[in-house]
Write a protein that holds these residues in place. Structure first.
Motif, PDB file in Angstrom:
ATOM      1  N   GLY A  53     -13.451  -0.528   4.939  1.00 26.46           N
ATOM      2  CA  GLY A  53     -13.832   0.418   3.885  1.00 26.46           C
ATOM      3  C   GLY A  53     -12.686   1.105   3.355  1.00 26.46           C
ATOM      4  O   GLY A  53     -11.617   0.725   3.089  1.00 26.46           O
ATOM      5  N   ASP A  54     -12.800   2.512   3.371  1.00 25.16           N
ATOM      6  CA  ASP A  54     -11.740   3.267   2.727  1.00 25.16           C
ATOM      7  C   ASP A  54     -10.813   3.679   4.045  1.00 25.16           C
ATOM      8  O   ASP A  54     -10.202   4.715   3.747  1.00 25.16           O
ATOM      9  N   GLN A  55     -10.867   3.064   5.188  1.00 23.68           N
ATOM     10  CA  GLN A  55     -10.384   3.516   6.354  1.00 23.68           C
ATOM     11  C   GLN A  55      -9.120   2.660   6.632  1.00 23.68           C
ATOM     12  O   GLN A  55      -9.064   1.559   6.016  1.00 23.68           O
ATOM     13  N   SER A  56      -8.124   2.979   7.070  1.00 23.72           N
ATOM     14  CA  SER A  56      -6.924   2.381   7.694  1.00 23.72           C
ATOM     15  C   SER A  56      -6.968   2.483   9.259  1.00 23.72           C
ATOM     16  O   SER A  56      -7.153   3.638   9.670  1.00 23.72           O
TER      17      SER A  56
ATOM     18  N   CYS B  86      -8.621   6.103  10.384  1.00 26.51           N
ATOM     19  CA  CYS B  86      -8.618   7.330   9.227  1.00 26.51           C
ATOM     20  C   CYS B  86      -8.794   6.922   7.906  1.00 26.51           C
ATOM     21  O   CYS B  86      -8.197   5.933   7.499  1.00 26.51           O
ATOM     22  N   SER B  87      -9.379   7.945   7.099  1.00 26.58           N
ATOM     23  CA  SER B  87      -9.573   7.575   5.787  1.00 26.58           C
ATOM     24  C   SER B  87      -8.188   7.900   5.191  1.00 26.58           C
ATOM     25  O   SER B  87      -7.853   9.095   5.366  1.00 26.58           O
ATOM     26  N   THR B  88      -7.803   7.181   4.095  1.00 29.84           N
ATOM     27  CA  THR B  88      -6.385   7.341   3.749  1.00 29.84           C
ATOM     28  C   THR B  88      -6.427   7.664   2.117  1.00 29.84           C
ATOM     29  O   THR B  88      -5.286   8.071   1.820  1.00 29.84           O
ATOM     30  N   THR B  89      -7.542   7.389   1.483  1.00 36.25           N
ATOM     31  CA  THR B  89      -7.418   7.399   0.136  1.00 36.25           C
ATOM     32  C   THR B  89      -7.032   8.641  -0.432  1.00 36.25           C
ATOM     33  O   THR B  89      -6.339   8.828  -1.563  1.00 36.25           O
ATOM     34  N   LYS B  90      -7.433   9.813   0.251  1.00 34.11           N
ATOM     35  CA  LYS B  90      -7.252  11.205  -0.289  1.00 34.11           C
ATOM     36  C   LYS B  90      -5.493  11.730  -0.009  1.00 34.11           C
ATOM     37  O   LYS B  90      -5.184  12.626  -0.695  1.00 34.11           O
ATOM     38  N   TRP B  91      -5.120  10.836   0.711  1.00 35.58           N
ATOM     39  CA  TRP B  91      -3.470  10.987   0.853  1.00 35.58           C
ATOM     40  C   TRP B  91      -2.379  10.172  -0.155  1.00 35.58           C
ATOM     41  O   TRP B  91      -1.434  10.045   0.049  1.00 35.58           O
ATOM     42  N   GLY B  92      -3.170   9.298  -0.762  1.00 34.03           N
ATOM     43  CA  GLY B  92      -2.741   8.074  -1.508  1.00 34.03           C
ATOM     44  C   GLY B  92      -2.143   7.147  -0.880  1.00 34.03           C
ATOM     45  O   GLY B  92      -1.408   6.366  -1.158  1.00 34.03           O
ATOM     46  N   GLY B  93      -2.790   6.894   0.384  1.00 36.55           N
ATOM     47  CA  GLY B  93      -2.251   5.771   1.233  1.00 36.55           C
ATOM     48  C   GLY B  93      -3.096   4.606   0.837  1.00 36.55           C
ATOM     49  O   GLY B  93      -4.079   4.515   0.026  1.00 36.55           O
ATOM     50  N   ARG B  94      -2.736   3.465   1.710  1.00 41.72           N
ATOM     51  CA  ARG B  94      -3.701   2.187   1.395  1.00 41.72           C
ATOM     52  C   ARG B  94      -4.948   2.225   2.247  1.00 41.72           C
ATOM     53  O   ARG B  94      -4.891   2.775   3.369  1.00 41.72           O
ATOM     54  N   SER B  95      -5.996   1.861   1.861  1.00 42.56           N
ATOM     55  CA  SER B  95      -7.208   1.606   2.583  1.00 42.56           C
ATOM     56  C   SER B  95      -7.194   0.301   3.097  1.00 42.56           C
ATOM     57  O   SER B  95      -6.642  -0.643   2.585  1.00 42.56           O
ATOM     58  N   ASN B  96      -8.247   0.183   3.994  1.00 43.99           N
ATOM     59  CA  ASN B  96      -8.295  -1.286   4.498  1.00 43.99           C
ATOM     60  C   ASN B  96      -7.216  -1.818   5.151  1.00 43.99           C
ATOM     61  O   ASN B  96      -6.955  -3.196   4.769  1.00 43.99           O
TER      62      ASN B  96
ATOM     63  N   TYR C 165       0.327  -3.519   6.982  1.00 41.99           N
ATOM     64  CA  TYR C 165      -0.139  -5.028   7.056  1.00 41.99           C
ATOM     65  C   TYR C 165      -1.801  -4.866   6.435  1.00 41.99           C
ATOM     66  O   TYR C 165      -2.504  -4.021   6.476  1.00 41.99           O
ATOM     67  N   SER C 166      -2.013  -5.820   5.867  1.00 39.69           N
ATOM     68  CA  SER C 166      -3.261  -6.113   5.220  1.00 39.69           C
ATOM     69  C   SER C 166      -4.130  -6.806   6.396  1.00 39.69           C
ATOM     70  O   SER C 166      -3.461  -7.145   7.435  1.00 39.69           O
ATOM     71  N   LEU C 167      -5.561  -6.562   6.214  1.00 36.06           N
ATOM     72  CA  LEU C 167      -6.202  -6.854   7.280  1.00 36.06           C
ATOM     73  C   LEU C 167      -6.212  -8.391   7.692  1.00 36.06           C
ATOM     74  O   LEU C 167      -6.806  -8.867   8.813  1.00 36.06           O
TER      75      LEU C 167
END
Lengths: 415, 167
Positions: A329-332, A344-354, A369-371
């Protein structure tokens, strides 16, 4: 109008406030109007109180020559927005300005820390007391000074506490955000080597609250633990078993372990300690022994060898089986060597999710790394920083810094 | 012909403002929609603060209108120039507020009461920038906040963060 009892209750409230201020540990101070009821045992008449407040206010205005605005009274919702623009160090200082801002700080700190991204912690070999925290999303660096850092080795991180061991094998727990510190005396050594290759977790016991340190030593096939108030370490040996314990994590108030043959069990803290193995279906084929991931609502495991294998699983307790996770989901996932990985959810820091953010041992780079195991990018955590030749590195999760995992203590509650 | 509204400050001064300008305030917009705003709109904001609020709203309004009227030709350059202009204006605006913290405080409360999200977020960012990197004692001096900790309390609180997180 004021009655006699009102004035008495004022008096009591003032005394209460005094008493509570003396009790420094409790954090439950109350705001009361500041009045000096100086005459012991006598209750001031209402006019006296009015006069007192009148004169004090007058004094204040003449002192300042200007009608200053009451900044401490800034509404909480505004303080909330202001602090959302602040970095950790400045937010901590906001709580030291005045009582009203301190109340705001005490009530909002959990939420604030939850909004902060994971930081990379470097413990340098050159600087004895300094460690550095890096925000890889904003490229901000923080420094923290740890006390008496000399001759200690950094052995891990759990619940916001850095875990260090000194030359006498004492375990030092230090939380760089709250400043709390605990020392567990002399953990028995099996040989002269330090405990660097071991895995340490921290928890708080229930029903009798106490600090608990659990150290897994794969090399010696033992798990040792100690409650803070106890004077001895309890030991669980698994040398005679057909398996080894590879990892452990606190989940659902229990300490879960995973064995080398992929069995999942629960470590009982009774005397003598024991491991109860649970059976789960659909055990996957893995490339190495999976590691546990800290997650609030589910037990998650990750099987990861850089550029070779990456798979995430969760345990379905209802159906008693392993389930592969294809999307975070929106976590990494934040993976490192010395700390339990965290989602952790990363989208609010401009990080990559999933994705998986992997910080290799002693490296100054973080790899994404991608999943499905593909290397997407690498982030240089710190470029040409003279004091960074990391002796140890780790993720630091600010959201864990104000709460400790709770574990049911089997010494007092049956399994 | 633009519709004009009369705003009445708490000290009874009247401000004639275009509808488009004051509709940025969700509070006033709601009052107009509810039909509560016939004649003068009374506001719990002093004339000095209200003037400042309207200064902000007019600037924002100016910006959106100009963008609407723009042709595509030379839009990029014009936008860039405009951005510079707005930056400059905002810098001047914030410098004034930094110099007079009473106005800043009143404006914070007013933007909260009038529900002006853009202004509120701008002001909160400004306060955050002012606080950033300062020690508690400096913050107290800046906003004239009384140190109401007893020496023992202060010692305990400082010890809590004594060696942690130096920026």
């Amino acid at each position: 109008m004021h009655t006699h009892t009102n004035i008495i209750s004022y008096f009591e409230a003032e005394k209460m406030r005094e008493m509570q201020s003396n009790d420094r540990g409790s954090h439950c101070f109350q705001l009361q109007p500041k009045m000096q009821l100086s005459i012991s045992g006598m209750v001031l008449k209402i006019d006296d109180i009015r006069n007192y407040t009148k004169t004090s206010r007058k004094k204040k205005t003449t002192n300042n020559c200007k009608n200053w605005r009451p900044w401490p009274d800034l509404p909480v919702e505004l303080l909330d927005i202001i602090s959302s623009h602040l970095r950790i160090a400045d937010y901590l200082k906001l709580g030291r300005v005045c009582w009203k801002w301190r109340y705001f700080f005490l009530s909002s700190r959990q939420k604030f820390m939850a909004s902060q991204p994971p930081l990379v912690l470097f413990v340098s070999s050159r600087a004895k007391r300094t460690c550095c925290f890096y925000d890889i999303f904003d490229f901000i660096k923080y420094e923290a000074k740890l006390p008496y850092f000399c001759c200690k080795s950094f052995i891990g991180l759990s619940c916001g506490y850095t875990i260090m061991e000194d030359i006498l094998s004492n375990i030092w727990l230090t939380n760089p955000i709250t400043g709390h510190q605990h020392v567990f005396a002399s953990m028995p050594l099996f040989d002269d080597c330090m405990h660097i290759c071991e895995h340490t977790i921290l928890a708080c016991t229930r029903p009798y609250p106490d600090f608990l340190v659990v150290v897994l030593s794969k090399l010696h096939c033992i798990v040792r633990f100690r409650r803070y108030r106890e004077t001895y370490w309890s030991v669980y040996h698994f040398a005679g078993k057909p398996w080894k314990i590879m990892d452990m994590v606190v989940f659902n108030a229990r300490i879960f372990v995973i064995t080398s043959d992929l069995q999942i069990g629960v470590l009982s803290l009774g005397s003598p300690p024991d491991v109860l193995l649970l059976s789960f279906k659909c055990t996957p084929q893995v490339s190495c022994c999976p590691r546990f991931v800290a997650s609030n609502d589910r037990l998650v495991l990750v099987d990861f060898i850089p550029s070779v294998a990456l798979a995430v699983y969760t345990i379905d307790f209802m159906r008693r089986e392993w389930v592969k996770v294809d999307n975070l989901g929106d976590q990494s996932l934040f993976l490192g060597d010395l700390v339990t990985p965290s989602l952790c959810s990363t989208t609010k820091w401009g990080g990559r999710s999933n994705c998986v953010y992997y910080l290799p041992f002693k490296s100054t780079r973080c790899f994404v790394y991608s999943l499905n195991g593909e290397l997407l990018s690498s982030i240089i955590v710190s470029e040409a920083d003279p004091i960074v030749s990391p002796r140890m590195n780790s993720w630091y999760f600010p959201h864990q810094s104000y709460g400790i995992d709770v574990v049911r203590d089997d010494k007092y509650v049956g399994m | 012909m633009a519709i004009m509204y009369a705003l009445k400050s708490s000290d009874n001064e009247i401000f004639e403002v275009e509808q488009k300008v004051i509709e940025q305030s969700e509070t006033i917009k709601k009052m107009i929609e509810d039909g509560a705003a016939t004649g003068e709109i009374p506001l719990q904001v002093s004339s000095k603060t209200l003037a400042k609020v309207l200064e902000w709203c007019k600037q924002r309004q100016h910006k959106t209108v100009e963008n609407e009227n723009d042709d595509n030709k030379g839009k990029r350059k014009k936008e860039r120039d405009e951005d510079d202009d707005i930056k400059e204006w905002e810098n001047k605006f914030s410098d004034e507020l930094k110099a007079d913290k009473d106005v800043l405080f009143d404006l914070l409360l007013a933007s909260n009461y009038l529900d002006l999200p853009a202004l509120l977020s701008f002001l909160c960012q400004l306060v955050a920038d002012m606080v950033a990197g300062k020690m508690p004692e400096e913050i107290r001096r800046m906003f004239n906040i009384e140190n109401d900790f007893t020496p023992e309390e202060e010692k305990a609180i400082t010890a809590e963060h004594g060696w942690a997180f130096q920026p």
